[in-house]
Motif scaffolding. Structure first.
Motif, PDB file in Angstrom:
ATOM      1  N   ALA A 146      58.107  96.657  17.518  1.00  0.00           N
ATOM      2  CA  ALA A 146      56.661  96.439  17.535  1.00  0.00           C
ATOM      3  C   ALA A 146      56.102  96.656  18.937  1.00  0.00           C
ATOM      4  O   ALA A 146      56.749  96.349  19.928  1.00  0.00           O
ATOM      5  CB  ALA A 146      56.342  95.018  17.063  1.00  0.00           C
ATOM      6  N   GLY A 147      54.905  97.197  19.012  1.00  0.00           N
ATOM      7  CA  GLY A 147      54.241  97.376  20.292  1.00  0.00           C
ATOM      8  C   GLY A 147      53.913  98.818  20.615  1.00  0.00           C
ATOM      9  O   GLY A 147      53.944  99.695  19.749  1.00  0.00           O
ATOM     10  N   PHE A 148      53.593  99.057  21.876  1.00  0.00           N
ATOM     11  CA  PHE A 148      53.185 100.386  22.348  1.00  0.00           C
ATOM     12  C   PHE A 148      54.368 101.135  22.945  1.00  0.00           C
ATOM     13  O   PHE A 148      55.114 100.591  23.761  1.00  0.00           O
ATOM     14  CB  PHE A 148      52.082 100.257  23.404  1.00  0.00           C
ATOM     15  CG  PHE A 148      50.813  99.635  22.892  1.00  0.00           C
ATOM     16  CD1 PHE A 148      50.541  98.299  23.113  1.00  0.00           C
ATOM     17  CD2 PHE A 148      49.900 100.392  22.185  1.00  0.00           C
ATOM     18  CE1 PHE A 148      49.378  97.718  22.643  1.00  0.00           C
ATOM     19  CE2 PHE A 148      48.724  99.821  21.703  1.00  0.00           C
ATOM     20  CZ  PHE A 148      48.460  98.484  21.930  1.00  0.00           C
ATOM     21  N   TRP A 149      54.477 102.412  22.579  1.00  0.00           N
ATOM     22  CA  TRP A 149      55.571 103.258  23.077  1.00  0.00           C
ATOM     23  C   TRP A 149      55.027 104.625  23.481  1.00  0.00           C
ATOM     24  O   TRP A 149      54.202 105.204  22.794  1.00  0.00           O
ATOM     25  CB  TRP A 149      56.643 103.422  22.003  1.00  0.00           C
ATOM     26  CG  TRP A 149      57.175 102.111  21.518  1.00  0.00           C
ATOM     27  CD1 TRP A 149      56.696 101.368  20.466  1.00  0.00           C
ATOM     28  CD2 TRP A 149      58.240 101.355  22.081  1.00  0.00           C
ATOM     29  NE1 TRP A 149      57.421 100.211  20.338  1.00  0.00           N
ATOM     30  CE2 TRP A 149      58.375 100.170  21.318  1.00  0.00           C
ATOM     31  CE3 TRP A 149      59.118 101.568  23.160  1.00  0.00           C
ATOM     32  CZ2 TRP A 149      59.347  99.201  21.594  1.00  0.00           C
ATOM     33  CZ3 TRP A 149      60.076 100.607  23.431  1.00  0.00           C
ATOM     34  CH2 TRP A 149      60.189  99.432  22.653  1.00  0.00           C
ATOM     35  N   VAL A 150      55.538 105.127  24.578  1.00  0.00           N
ATOM     36  CA  VAL A 150      55.087 106.420  25.101  1.00  0.00           C
ATOM     37  C   VAL A 150      55.940 107.551  24.551  1.00  0.00           C
ATOM     38  O   VAL A 150      57.173 107.475  24.545  1.00  0.00           O
ATOM     39  CB  VAL A 150      55.155 106.446  26.643  1.00  0.00           C
ATOM     40  CG1 VAL A 150      54.862 107.849  27.168  1.00  0.00           C
ATOM     41  CG2 VAL A 150      54.166 105.459  27.237  1.00  0.00           C
ATOM     42  N   PRO A 163      59.982 105.395  25.914  1.00  0.00           N
ATOM     43  CA  PRO A 163      59.903 104.189  26.743  1.00  0.00           C
ATOM     44  C   PRO A 163      58.696 103.335  26.371  1.00  0.00           C
ATOM     45  O   PRO A 163      57.710 103.839  25.842  1.00  0.00           O
ATOM     46  CB  PRO A 163      59.769 104.753  28.164  1.00  0.00           C
ATOM     47  CG  PRO A 163      59.122 106.080  27.967  1.00  0.00           C
ATOM     48  CD  PRO A 163      59.661 106.616  26.666  1.00  0.00           C
ATOM     49  N   PRO A 164      58.767 102.045  26.655  1.00  0.00           N
ATOM     50  CA  PRO A 164      57.648 101.152  26.345  1.00  0.00           C
ATOM     51  C   PRO A 164      56.565 101.238  27.402  1.00  0.00           C
ATOM     52  O   PRO A 164      56.795 101.724  28.514  1.00  0.00           O
ATOM     53  CB  PRO A 164      58.303  99.774  26.341  1.00  0.00           C
ATOM     54  CG  PRO A 164      59.395  99.911  27.353  1.00  0.00           C
ATOM     55  CD  PRO A 164      59.924 101.313  27.188  1.00  0.00           C
ATOM     56  N   ILE A 165      55.402 100.786  27.059  1.00  0.00           N
ATOM     57  CA  ILE A 165      54.315 100.694  28.025  1.00  0.00           C
ATOM     58  C   ILE A 165      53.587  99.377  27.786  1.00  0.00           C
ATOM     59  O   ILE A 165      53.302  99.008  26.639  1.00  0.00           O
ATOM     60  CB  ILE A 165      53.335 101.885  27.928  1.00  0.00           C
ATOM     61  CG1 ILE A 165      52.240 101.764  28.993  1.00  0.00           C
ATOM     62  CG2 ILE A 165      52.750 102.039  26.541  1.00  0.00           C
ATOM     63  CD1 ILE A 165      51.399 103.032  29.147  1.00  0.00           C
ATOM     64  N   ALA A 166      53.341  98.648  28.851  1.00  0.00           N
ATOM     65  CA  ALA A 166      52.693  97.347  28.741  1.00  0.00           C
ATOM     66  C   ALA A 166      51.227  97.514  28.373  1.00  0.00           C
ATOM     67  O   ALA A 166      50.575  98.480  28.769  1.00  0.00           O
ATOM     68  CB  ALA A 166      52.824  96.584  30.058  1.00  0.00           C
ATOM     69  N   SER A 167      50.720  96.560  27.621  1.00  0.00           N
ATOM     70  CA  SER A 167      49.340  96.640  27.168  1.00  0.00           C
ATOM     71  C   SER A 167      48.348  96.655  28.318  1.00  0.00           C
ATOM     72  O   SER A 167      47.269  97.243  28.212  1.00  0.00           O
ATOM     73  CB  SER A 167      49.030  95.472  26.223  1.00  0.00           C
ATOM     74  OG  SER A 167      49.311  94.239  26.847  1.00  0.00           O
ATOM     75  N   GLU A 168      48.706  96.019  29.443  1.00  0.00           N
ATOM     76  CA  GLU A 168      47.788  96.003  30.580  1.00  0.00           C
ATOM     77  C   GLU A 168      47.633  97.368  31.237  1.00  0.00           C
ATOM     78  O   GLU A 168      46.722  97.587  32.035  1.00  0.00           O
ATOM     79  CB  GLU A 168      48.229  94.980  31.630  1.00  0.00           C
ATOM     80  CG  GLU A 168      49.623  95.187  32.174  1.00  0.00           C
ATOM     81  CD  GLU A 168      50.643  94.313  31.466  1.00  0.00           C
ATOM     82  OE1 GLU A 168      51.661  93.969  32.105  1.00  0.00           O
ATOM     83  OE2 GLU A 168      50.430  93.983  30.285  1.00  0.00           O
ATOM     84  N   PRO A 198      49.329  92.488  20.161  1.00  0.00           N
ATOM     85  CA  PRO A 198      50.372  93.347  20.733  1.00  0.00           C
ATOM     86  C   PRO A 198      51.136  92.595  21.805  1.00  0.00           C
ATOM     87  O   PRO A 198      50.564  91.883  22.609  1.00  0.00           O
ATOM     88  CB  PRO A 198      49.577  94.519  21.341  1.00  0.00           C
ATOM     89  CG  PRO A 198      48.278  94.496  20.624  1.00  0.00           C
ATOM     90  CD  PRO A 198      47.999  93.052  20.338  1.00  0.00           C
ATOM     91  N   ARG A 199      52.462  92.750  21.804  1.00  0.00           N
ATOM     92  CA  ARG A 199      53.266  92.094  22.823  1.00  0.00           C
ATOM     93  C   ARG A 199      53.362  92.994  24.043  1.00  0.00           C
ATOM     94  O   ARG A 199      53.167  94.205  23.971  1.00  0.00           O
ATOM     95  CB  ARG A 199      54.673  91.813  22.283  1.00  0.00           C
ATOM     96  CG  ARG A 199      55.488  93.068  21.972  1.00  0.00           C
ATOM     97  CD  ARG A 199      56.822  92.697  21.352  1.00  0.00           C
ATOM     98  NE  ARG A 199      57.604  93.879  21.037  1.00  0.00           N
ATOM     99  CZ  ARG A 199      58.382  94.498  21.903  1.00  0.00           C
ATOM    100  NH1 ARG A 199      58.463  94.052  23.136  1.00  0.00           N
ATOM    101  NH2 ARG A 199      59.060  95.569  21.547  1.00  0.00           N
ATOM    102  N   ALA A 200      53.681  92.401  25.170  1.00  0.00           N
ATOM    103  CA  ALA A 200      53.868  93.164  26.401  1.00  0.00           C
ATOM    104  C   ALA A 200      55.303  93.656  26.434  1.00  0.00           C
ATOM    105  O   ALA A 200      56.241  92.884  26.608  1.00  0.00           O
ATOM    106  CB  ALA A 200      53.579  92.291  27.615  1.00  0.00           C
ATOM    107  N   ASN A 201      55.507  94.950  26.210  1.00  0.00           N
ATOM    108  CA  ASN A 201      56.861  95.497  26.186  1.00  0.00           C
ATOM    109  C   ASN A 201      57.530  95.347  27.535  1.00  0.00           C
ATOM    110  O   ASN A 201      56.910  95.485  28.586  1.00  0.00           O
ATOM    111  CB  ASN A 201      56.824  96.987  25.818  1.00  0.00           C
ATOM    112  CG  ASN A 201      56.395  97.195  24.390  1.00  0.00           C
ATOM    113  OD1 ASN A 201      56.277  96.243  23.625  1.00  0.00           O
ATOM    114  ND2 ASN A 201      56.146  98.435  24.020  1.00  0.00           N
TER     115      ASN A 201
END
Length: 202
Positions: free
Chosen positions: A24-28, A143-148, A166-169
């Motif tokens: 779960a979350g944001f991925w580049v 790779p993950p990317i933080a929401s900030e 969304p969690r902070a990866n």
């Protein structure tokens, strides 16, 4: 005996939560040639099934070109020609016995769908995405990317996809920080190719 089965049920539920938290979350999605960030996918869960939505696309210099809130480019291979940014391009991801999520990925240039496997590789701390056509397949690592490090409005709207913030990866990087990709590669010109190159060409 009842306590034993109750314990198994708890452990099973916990294992599902751990796996879910892994993807779960944001991925580049990196460019296959330069390794520059090409786009960002957001994996969200609903009813135990995961979906990946394209939420942001970068230009050749690492700046935000478009988001799902203001999409531009369309998926011409799909009959309804939806916007690429905002498209659920990986769908139906369900946890399989081997610990991987299995679903379907769509090619926006042709509309064709292929089997897709997704799992979190804890050793390299990246999301593994494997597309398969018959017995052939290649695994790509996102790779993950933080929401900030993403536009605030994108993060806020993405949270509404499943109702889960969304969690902070971990091990996240800034979307256009040259130290993460190399000062030279950040400005490297990409070869002309359709979007989702990394997703489709396995």
């Amino acid at each position: 005996m009842k306590r034993f089965f109750y314990l198994l049920a708890i452990l099973s539920a916990l294992s599902i939560r751990v796996c879910a938290g892994g993807i779960a979350g944001f991925w580049v999605i990196p460019d296959s040639k330069t390794n520059n960030p090409e786009s960002v996918a957001y994996f969200y869960e609903s009813g135990g099934v995961f979906t990946a939505r394209m939420v942001l696309i970068y230009d050749d210099f690492g700046s935000v070109a478009e988001t799902f809130l203001s999409p531009k480019e369309r998926a011409k291979g799909i009959k309804s020609q939806p916007f690429i940014c905002g498209l659920d391009f990986i769908t139906g991801l369900k946890l399989s016995p081997n610990g991987r999520y299995v679903g379907t990925v769509v090619d926006p240039d042709t509309g064709k769908k292929y089997k897709c496997e997704v799992w979190y590789d804890s050793k390299i701390k990246k999301l593994a995405v494997r597309g398969e056509l018959f017995i052939f397949g290649v695994t790509n690592y996102w790779p993950p990317i933080a929401s900030e490090n993403l536009p605030k409005e994108v993060v806020e709207k993405a949270a509404k996809f499943s109702g889960i913030p969304p969690r902070a990866n971990n091990e996240a990087f800034s979307s256009n920080a040259p130290e993460n990709f190399g000062e030279d590669s950040r400005y490297a010109q990409r070869r002309e190719r359709p979007r989702f190159y990394r997703v489709r060409h396995y």
